[in-house]
Design an enzyme around this catalytic site. Structure first.
Site, PDB file in Angstrom:
ATOM      1  N   HIS A  54     -15.251  -5.613   7.255  1.00  0.00           N
ATOM      2  CA  HIS A  54     -14.397  -5.173   6.158  1.00  0.00           C
ATOM      3  C   HIS A  54     -14.178  -6.258   5.111  1.00  0.00           C
ATOM      4  O   HIS A  54     -13.230  -6.194   4.333  1.00  0.00           O
ATOM      5  CB  HIS A  54     -13.044  -4.662   6.661  1.00  0.00           C
ATOM      6  CG  HIS A  54     -13.184  -3.542   7.654  1.00  0.00           C
ATOM      7  ND1 HIS A  54     -13.557  -2.275   7.281  1.00  0.00           N
ATOM      8  CD2 HIS A  54     -13.031  -3.512   8.993  1.00  0.00           C
ATOM      9  CE1 HIS A  54     -13.623  -1.506   8.356  1.00  0.00           C
ATOM     10  NE2 HIS A  54     -13.314  -2.237   9.413  1.00  0.00           N
ATOM     11  N   LYS A  81       0.808  -1.216   0.000  1.00  0.00           N
ATOM     12  CA  LYS A  81       0.000   0.000   0.000  1.00  0.00           C
ATOM     13  C   LYS A  81       0.839   1.262   0.000  1.00  0.00           C
ATOM     14  O   LYS A  81       0.542   2.221  -0.704  1.00  0.00           O
ATOM     15  CB  LYS A  81      -0.927  -0.002   1.211  1.00  0.00           C
ATOM     16  CG  LYS A  81      -2.062  -0.974   1.025  1.00  0.00           C
ATOM     17  CD  LYS A  81      -2.923  -1.067   2.253  1.00  0.00           C
ATOM     18  CE  LYS A  81      -3.740  -2.342   2.179  1.00  0.00           C
ATOM     19  NZ  LYS A  81      -4.494  -2.582   3.389  1.00  0.00           N
ATOM     20  N   ARG A  91      -3.481  -9.723  -8.138  1.00  0.00           N
ATOM     21  CA  ARG A  91      -3.876 -11.133  -8.294  1.00  0.00           C
ATOM     22  C   ARG A  91      -5.288 -11.197  -8.847  1.00  0.00           C
ATOM     23  O   ARG A  91      -5.952 -10.188  -8.998  1.00  0.00           O
ATOM     24  CB  ARG A  91      -3.857 -11.808  -6.928  1.00  0.00           C
ATOM     25  CG  ARG A  91      -4.729 -11.029  -5.932  1.00  0.00           C
ATOM     26  CD  ARG A  91      -5.005 -11.760  -4.657  1.00  0.00           C
ATOM     27  NE  ARG A  91      -5.502 -10.882  -3.625  1.00  0.00           N
ATOM     28  CZ  ARG A  91      -6.777 -10.575  -3.440  1.00  0.00           C
ATOM     29  NH1 ARG A  91      -7.703 -11.040  -4.246  1.00  0.00           N
ATOM     30  NH2 ARG A  91      -7.153  -9.760  -2.472  1.00  0.00           N
ATOM     31  N   GLU A 108      -4.573   7.255   7.546  1.00  0.00           N
ATOM     32  CA  GLU A 108      -5.258   8.141   6.608  1.00  0.00           C
ATOM     33  C   GLU A 108      -6.556   8.631   7.226  1.00  0.00           C
ATOM     34  O   GLU A 108      -7.019   8.124   8.242  1.00  0.00           O
ATOM     35  CB  GLU A 108      -5.511   7.426   5.273  1.00  0.00           C
ATOM     36  CG  GLU A 108      -6.443   6.240   5.395  1.00  0.00           C
ATOM     37  CD  GLU A 108      -6.593   5.454   4.091  1.00  0.00           C
ATOM     38  OE1 GLU A 108      -5.626   5.386   3.308  1.00  0.00           O
ATOM     39  OE2 GLU A 108      -7.670   4.904   3.885  1.00  0.00           O
TER      40      GLU A 108
END
Lengths: 507, 173
Positions: A239, A120, A296, A204
């Site tokens: 999530h 990330k 992927r 973030e």
């Protein structure tokens, strides 16, 4: 680019995705090698492969995550390529490198690309250079609590802490105020360490209830990069996605053009190769932000296949063998609407706890516009060792309404006994007004969950269950077990079916 | 035969099975026909609609009934308290105490009751883990706990006495 024809593929995975990859290999005339753990001896994918080899005990660390064992099997039995599927070793750059070093083709991007775009932090660095919008935050991993506090202050609470190396909600914390920051940071770091072996966490701005939109791309070794449209995956619990659809109801044509272009330019900038997915968040003002890239094949890829008619695994294999893409962007024709429901062995009534046990009976729906990808069957055991996904039910329709109705009808007729599951929950979600009109977001599921739990579903079945229970009670002593033909209405065993027939006749 | 059935702790049914394809549910006639019953698999016709169901016993009073993709847990009690006599109901030496016995071999996960606690019929006394499932062992009577014979995290055999209750007659159920 040099061409290397692929004749034999080892699938370094299990369950439905192994079945799905083997299916395409068979269609392409490629022979297949499965590897399996102790817990998967009787799994359908093992029988479906041309050859299958046992590689270790049930825990994934000693089997599906054991790089050396998998590569050794590939070498010994002459596989010229390895398909990693999703999860397990699919985004592990070391594995990709080890496979290549062993002279075997890794069906996926090169190790360096997995290392950059799959991480990330470094993916955000690349995105920054080409001005792809990102959620306000820091690119570098957080090094100390002091640093965390000052960064959080500058971007403003609530903030989100996320593991640099991971996904699936692990190593993730939402922090509402400074007093909770230190504890959340420690928690996220240790969770990231145990899940991914990498404790790096970055921060973030936390977007309240955004929508999750992702773009499928394909890139060949000749610089051609195309997108295959978007998938919306905002229906999530913990999530993790459970319902995905394409196209998204949140995108105008203009916004779709912007978001897919951003995805293609990121893939180009990162020198991407093979199939990949770029994930974005879309806020209430229809602003999109780059979140991460998955280097992927994804679980929900059939949604895209239903709309484009393109077999993504076939393209992955072709790209890996050095073939150029056989189509360009303008030749991709998007058609209709597709929805996927992930059927899990988990209990929506009880915090989505995974359930284990033997599947007593499984009879899935089928028909025009219905695809089911599944790695288990009647008699299969759902074990605690792996992801408890039972099946992916994908429906296609000429428009969204059509696809939705088909999905609901399929879910209602889905027969699955023996393991608690989310089939009814999925059909209930699809029937909710805010899902039907397409105005949902990532907070939707949590908002409607209490209502689901307060309702009694399929009340008619209660009467049927009560009657069966009564017959079961009356049968406890008087009836022999394993009797092939019993008429329990009078509590006695009958030797043949004629008595039943006779009573039918008189009714 | 008459049964009192509770589904998922919320729907109550008084089921009366008759020697024909008629049954009475809450005193209303219902047409029922068992089309097939092999092992745990049943095909039943209820009011002209056919259902496929699978049955899994949990203990002597509870069965799981799977229909479609859902499971319904049925609590069964027959009129003659026959099932009750097999489970929990003691063959007590004198009539002043009830011995609650293990309905199956298993591991005692948690004990919810202590000596001198007063309990009501259906209250959970302890949790017994068997076949990876947690089973609540419930009080067969209103009463006072006079002895707890097991410890948490110990294994018990089927029929082993778990808890002794001094029954108390109460007017309110």
């Amino acid at each position: 680019m040099k061409k290397h024809p692929i004749k034999k593929v080892l699938i370094a995975n299990r369950g439905e995705i192994a079945v799905r990859i083997i299916r395409t290999c068979k269609e392409m005339g490629i022979s297949t090698v499965a590897v399996f753990s102790e817990a998967d001896r009787s799994s359908p994918f093992v029988r479906f492969a041309d050859e299958a080899y046992h590689i270790g005990p049930a825990p994934a660390l000693e089997s599906y995550l054991c790089k050396e064992k998998i590569i050794a099997v590939a070498k010994r039995f002459g596989a010229d390529a390895i398909h990693p599927g999703y999860g397990f070793l699919s985004e592990n750059p070391d594995f990709a490198k080890m496979v290549n070093d062993a002279g075997i083709i890794f069906i996926g991007p090169p190790s360096e690309v997995v290392r950059t775009l799959g991480n990330k932090t470094s993916a955000r660095e690349i995105a920054k250079t080409i001005n792809i919008p990102m959620v306000p935050g820091v690119i570098d991993p957080i090094k100390s609590t002091t640093e965390a506090k000052s960064v959080a202050k500058s971007i403003g609470y609530p903030i989100l802490l996320k593991a640099a190396a991971g996904g699936g909600g692990k190593g993730m914390r939402i922090v509402q105020s400074e007093e909770n920051l230190e504890g959340a940071l420690t928690g996220a770091q240790s969770e990231a360490m145990s899940a991914f072996g990498d404790s790096r966490v970055y921060m973030e701005k936390y977007l309240e209830n955004p929508r999750h939109i992702e773009v499928q791309i394909l890139a060949d070794g000749y610089g051609n990069v195309i997108h295959l449209g978007e998938r919306e995956c905002s229906i999530q619990r913990r999530h993790q996605k459970i319902i995905e659809e394409s196209p998204s109801t949140a995108l105008s044509d203009n916004l779709r053009e912007q978001i897919t272009s951003a995805a293609v330019s990121l893939a180009k900038a990162g020198k991407y190769l093979n199939a990949g997915t770029i994930e974005f968040l879309l806020d209430k003002d229809s602003k999109f932000y780059f979140m991460e890239m998955n280097t992927r094949l994804q679980v929900e890829h059939p949604v895209t296949e239903m709309r484009t008619g393109i077999d993504l695994v076939r393209e992955q294999i072709r790209i890996a063998s050095g073939e150029p893409l056989s189509f360009n962007q303008s030749s991709i024709k998007f058609r209709g609407h597709a929805i996927e429901c992930r059927i899990y062995a988990e209990d929506p009534e009880n915090q989505f706890f995974p359930s284990t046990g033997r599947i007593l009976h499984l009879s899935p729906p089928s028909g025009a516009g219905v695809r089911e990808d599944r790695g288990v069957e009647s008699g299969s055991e759902i074990t605690p060792h792996y992801d408890p996904m039972i099946s992916k039910l994908v429906t296609f329709g000429e428009d969204r309404k059509d696809a939705l109705q088909r999905a609901i009808s399929c879910l209602k007729s889905y027969e699955l006994a023996g393991v608690r599951n989310n089939v009814i929950f999925c059909s209930w979600i699809l029937s909710q007004p805010n899902f039907q009109n397409g105005t949902y977001d990532t907070g939707f599921l949590d908002r409607v969950l209490p209502e689901f739990r307060n309702q009694t579903h399929y009340h008619d079945n209660h009467l049927v269950a009560a009657l069966i229970a009564a017959y079961h009670g009356s049968d406890a002593e008087t009836l022999p077990r394993n009797d092939a033909s019993v008429d329990l209405t009078n509590g006695r065993s009958t030797p043949s079916r004629w008595t039943q027939k006779r009573t039918e006749h008189y009714r | 035969m008459k049964f009192s059935i509770v589904i998922d702790d919320k729907s109550n049914f008084d089921v009366e099975l008759e020697a024909s394809s008629e049954a009475k549910v809450n005193n209303k006639p219902v047409t029922v026909q068992i089309q097939d019953w092999v092992d745990d698999r049943v095909i039943i016709n209820v009011q002209s609609k056919h259902y496929l169901a699978h049955i899994r016993s949990v203990d002597e009073e509870h069965v799981e009934i799977w229909i479609g993709s859902s499971v319904y847990t049925a609590y069964i009690q027959d009129d003659r308290a026959k099932l009750l006599s097999q489970f929990a109901r003691s063959q007590s030496r004198d009539h002043s105490t009830l011995e609650v016995r293990a309905p199956m071999p298993g591991l005692v996960r948690a004990i919810h009751s202590r000596i001198s606690d007063s309990v009501r019929t259906g209250d959970s006394l302890l949790v017994l883990e068997a076949m990876k499932m947690e089973n609540e062992v419930k009080s067969p009577s209103n009463g006072i706990i006079t002895a707890v014979h097991v410890q948490p995290h110990t294994s018990v055999e089927k029929g082993q006495t778990l808890i002794t209750i001094q029954p108390v007659k109460q007017d309110n159920p």
